[in-house]
Design a protein around this motif. Structure first.
Motif, PDB file in Angstrom:
ATOM      1  N   MET A 100      -8.463   5.217  -3.874  1.00 50.70           N
ATOM      2  CA  MET A 100      -8.108   3.980  -4.705  1.00 50.70           C
ATOM      3  C   MET A 100      -7.135   4.166  -5.737  1.00 50.70           C
ATOM      4  SD  MET A 100      -9.810   1.447  -3.520  1.00 50.70           S
ATOM      5  CE  MET A 100      -9.250   0.455  -4.918  1.00 50.70           C
TER       6      MET A 100
ATOM      7  N   ARG B  58      -3.539   3.671  -4.715  1.00 46.81           N
ATOM      8  CA  ARG B  58      -3.144   2.271  -4.809  1.00 46.81           C
ATOM      9  C   ARG B  58      -2.992   1.886  -6.392  1.00 46.81           C
ATOM     10  NH1 ARG B  58      -4.836  -1.836  -0.378  1.00 46.81           N
ATOM     11  NH2 ARG B  58      -5.523  -3.035  -2.236  1.00 46.81           N
ATOM     12  N   MET B  59      -3.268   2.433  -7.300  1.00 48.27           N
ATOM     13  CA  MET B  59      -3.176   2.188  -8.726  1.00 48.27           C
ATOM     14  C   MET B  59      -1.982   2.477  -8.970  1.00 48.27           C
ATOM     15  SD  MET B  59      -6.046   0.858  -9.235  1.00 48.27           S
ATOM     16  CE  MET B  59      -6.427   0.700 -10.849  1.00 48.27           C
TER      17      MET B  59
ATOM     18  N   ASP C  94      -4.496  -2.448  -9.330  1.00 45.06           N
ATOM     19  CA  ASP C  94      -4.137  -2.392  -8.099  1.00 45.06           C
ATOM     20  C   ASP C  94      -2.903  -2.825  -7.584  1.00 45.06           C
ATOM     21  OD1 ASP C  94      -4.173  -3.129  -5.091  1.00 45.06           O
ATOM     22  OD2 ASP C  94      -6.047  -2.099  -5.342  1.00 45.06           O
ATOM     23  N   LYS C  95      -1.854  -2.137  -6.724  1.00 42.62           N
ATOM     24  CA  LYS C  95      -0.604  -2.429  -6.395  1.00 42.62           C
ATOM     25  C   LYS C  95      -0.694  -3.960  -5.841  1.00 42.62           C
ATOM     26  CE  LYS C  95       3.319  -0.555  -3.376  1.00 42.62           C
ATOM     27  NZ  LYS C  95       3.316  -2.080  -2.748  1.00 42.62           N
TER      28      LYS C  95
ATOM     29  N   THR D 183      -9.297  -3.917  -8.971  1.00 41.51           N
ATOM     30  CA  THR D 183      -8.959  -3.988  -7.593  1.00 41.51           C
ATOM     31  C   THR D 183      -9.481  -5.111  -6.896  1.00 41.51           C
ATOM     32  OG1 THR D 183      -8.930  -2.155  -5.632  1.00 41.51           O
ATOM     33  CG2 THR D 183     -10.735  -2.410  -7.378  1.00 41.51           C
TER      34      THR D 183
END
Length: 721
Positions: free
Chosen positions: A392, A395-396, A433-434, A579
């Protein structure tokens, strides 16, 4: 890597460079003397041009070359860095971006882009030509001729004069060379301020050889040319003389500045000194040979050059600082690796399936009461959680990069509107989150443009109201109760409640005399087609912006709310989940339905007292009134009740509320799955997750759920007999 993969990498890196270029130009517009920002713009253009040449993208190379030439003139101080130049370079950045898109798509450039490119090229050429003609006039010496003066002591630090120390070899006369002719040639492109003869090697008359040269010269020389040009005057006798050229004291600072402005592809000390003109190639070669001769002592190159009086220590120190700075930056960049987003998404999906499978095995171990298996599963669950957290974190990303893009938006729109507006950014280091960050850009764009057009008053109105002429828009992000909150604030005039109500009544969204709270009035602006603008402009008036904002935020399982004070400004607050993939959740049961809320929102769990079990909508929590939401009644669920009811105390919007449930199931890792289009209109439920038993649990959107309950209760009370 094949050519196509390399080309895609070029496009991705060029877009990142253009983003950096825009940021640097906006900094430069605020601080025209910021040399670091100017160098960053030049480096970006230079890198894009060089990389585009490798792929034969001639249109990008040719246009970027003209922009780079203008930047080079600005770095040399031959062009003033002002708002006009920064505006032109920002337009050039946009055109380079259009050329990149055209190269990536493979289609022809449209007519408008071609016209824009032609206009920008003409303006760049005009600037280049103007600076070149001005420079040519400065470079021409005013008919200078050699003016030898009587011998005497020469001070090396002579203001704006070069110091040339010249010792001819003994055989130059035998080879047909006239030492005086070289000195006279220097006078053709500069001024010989003073020439002193050094006769130290001259023997007595009896030992004098008429064909042997014994003289040396110390020359004070004024010229605008560089060190290489001065050395070239002695090209035919370079091997038969000792030549040292020291720049004027005034040139030391110039060399230091040039070193700082050099591109980062030059890392070696010698290359840096040659590139800035402090050392010529022949002087560097001689120093390198000297270094080789004393290899056992390993003398530093810079020390050799200083000892030989080829260059000043300050210049060597500047070059060493530049070298260390570039190496440190390259070392930092080497810590990063580019990964395709698809591969990252696939990894997250696989980790999600691993979490679900792990929960199933753990549940099986509990049912079989196998102590050894339960202990093994405990260790495995811990490892799965660490893998999940690590995946995770990949993706941050920080939201600051998205916020930074609005500097250009604020600049361009404020100039178009004739308003003076400053953008302030707070909490740019906040991570989320991206996939959320990428989809947050459009809603924020609508909100910022709306605030500038509708919220911010013209400067003369602000001054009349006692406000500063310069308005402020703030972009702020922070964590709150397991969510990310993003705010767009302005210090404008605020929303016009009466005007919004009048428009709502006109469109049938409200009835005359209807009592609406401020929050209900503000929410009317999110209705499709709603606009209070008197006329349609390039920025607003069509009634689609705020509707797009709400639909975009709700698609991300978020919510949006407005606060406004007349005459003081407005705040639009967007609340989003951290997310969209995997969360730590708290599982509970109501009737036969399993429900999940984010664990970060849960403050505590308490048993519902018997005296509150008869349907009361609040309870006493240690002397504090806690509003209750009974999920069984809210969702109209039927099914078995638990032996006792429980309250899950959650926090939201700075307050507390209690969710009344039948059973507490405990913590779990929830892999979030979307509900699908069929359930898109369901309020209060944001997704679903699969339990280890294979059952489906619904994820609750607690803020939306509580808001919905607050609307239902007054309506129910109004219809009660």
């Amino acid at each position: 890597m094949n050519l196509n993969e390399a080309l895609q990498t070029f496009f991705a890196e060029s877009r990142a460079l253009l983003h950096d270029m825009e940021d640097a130009l906006l900094r430069l517009e605020e601080e025209p003397g910021d040399a670091d920002a100017l160098n960053a713009v030049f480096r970006a253009a230079h890198t894009i041009k060089g990389s585009a040449g490798l792929f034969g993208l001639s249109a990008i190379v040719e246009f970027t070359h003209e922009a780079e030439s203008v930047l080079d003139l600005a770095r040399d101080g031959r062009l003033d860095v002002d708002d006009a130049l920064c505006g032109l370079l920002l337009q050039c950045k946009d055109h380079i971006e259009a050329l990149l898109r055209q190269a990536e798509d493979g289609g022809p450039l449209d007519e408008q882009a071609r016209a824009t490119g032609g206009s920008l090229t003409a303006r760049l050429l005009a600037l280049n030509g103007h600076a070149a003609s001005a420079g040519a006039a400065l470079d021409l010496p005013a008919g200078a001729t050699a003016q030898p003066l009587p011998p005497g002591d020469l001070d090396i630090d002579q203001g704006d004069c070069w110091h040339i120390s010249l010792r001819f070899g003994p055989d130059v006369l035998r080879q047909g060379m006239d030492p005086a002719s070289f000195i006279r040639y220097l006078g053709t492109f500069g001024q010989l301020v003073r020439v002193a003869t050094v006769p130290a090697s001259l023997p007595g008359l009896a030992a004098l050889d008429a064909e042997r040269c014994y003289l040396g010269f110390e020359i004070r020389y004024r010229s605008d040319c560089d060190k290489q040009a001065i050395e070239s005057a002695f090209e035919f006798v370079r091997e038969d003389c000792q030549l040292r050229i020291l720049p004027p004291g005034s040139r030391v600072a110039d060399f230091v500045n040039l070193i700082r402005q050099l591109p980062e592809d030059k890392l070696r000390l010698g290359d840096l000194l040659v590139s800035c003109g402090a050392v010529t190639q022949s002087e560097l070669d001689a120093a390198l040979k000297g270094q080789e001769l004393h290899a056992e002592l390993r003398p530093p190159l810079g020390q050799i050059l200083v000892d030989e009086q080829v260059v000043r220590p300050e210049v060597v120190n500047a070059a060493l600082s530049k070298q260390n700075e570039v190496r440190a930056r390259q070392s930092q960049e080497a810590m990063y690796i580019r990964v395709l987003a698809d591969k990252l998404d696939a990894l997250i999906n696989q980790v999600g399936e691993l979490v679900i499978a792990g929960a199933g095995v753990s549940l099986l171990a509990q049912r079989n009461r196998d102590a050894a298996l339960q202990e093994a599963m405990s260790s495995m669950s811990r490892l799965i959680e660490e893998v999940r957290d690590g995946a995770m974190r990949l993706r941050m990303v920080q939201i600051g990069e998205t916020f930074g893009r609005f500097r250009r938006v604020v600049r361009d729109v404020s100039k178009e509107l004739g308003k003076d507006i400053e953008l302030q950014i707070h909490g740019g280091e906040t991570e989320l989150d991206k996939s959320i960050v990428e989809r947050l850009g459009d809603p924020l764009t609508h909100l910022v443009r709306n605030a500038m057009d509708h919220g911010i008053e013209p400067p003369e109105v602000r001054v009349a109201r006692g406000k500063p002429a310069r308005a402020t828009i703030e972009l702020r992000a922070y964590h709150d109760a397991g969510s990310i909150v993003t705010e767009v604030r302005d210090d404008g005039g605020g929303l016009d409640r009466e005007r919004i109500l009048a428009k709502a009544i006109e469109r049938g969204l409200a009835t005359p005399g209807q009592e609406l709270s401020d929050a209900e009035v503000w929410n009317l602006v999110f209705e499709p087609g709603f606009s209070t603008a008197a006329q349609v402009s390039n920025l607003s008036g069509r009634g689609v912006g705020m509707d797009v904002v709400r639909s975009g935020i709700e698609a991300l399982r978020g919510s949006v709310e407005i606060e406004s004070t007349a005459g003081q400004g407005s705040t639009i607050r967007i609340r989003l989940p951290l997310t969209l993939a995997i969360i730590d959740g708290f599982l509970m049961r109501v009737a036969d339905v399993h429900l999940v809320v984010p664990l970060d929102m849960v403050l505590e769990c308490v048993e519902l007292a018997p005296e509150h079990a008869a349907g009361m909508n609040y309870c006493d929590l240690r002397g504090e009134v806690l509003p209750l939401l009974r999920l069984r009644e809210h969702f109209a669920l039927t099914g078995p009740r638990g032996r006792r009811q429980n309250i899950v105390v959650v926090r939201t919007h700075g307050g507390k509320a209690g969710l009344v449930v039948d059973e507490l199931k405990g913590e779990l890792q929830a892999v979030m799955k979307p509900l699908g289009d069929l359930f898109a209109a369901v309020r209060g439920v944001t997704g679903s997750t699969i339990l280890g038993s294979g059952e489906v649990a619904l994820a609750l959107d607690v803020p939306s759920l509580l808001e919905q309950a607050c609307v239902r209760r007054p309506a129910a009370a109004a219809t009660a007999p």
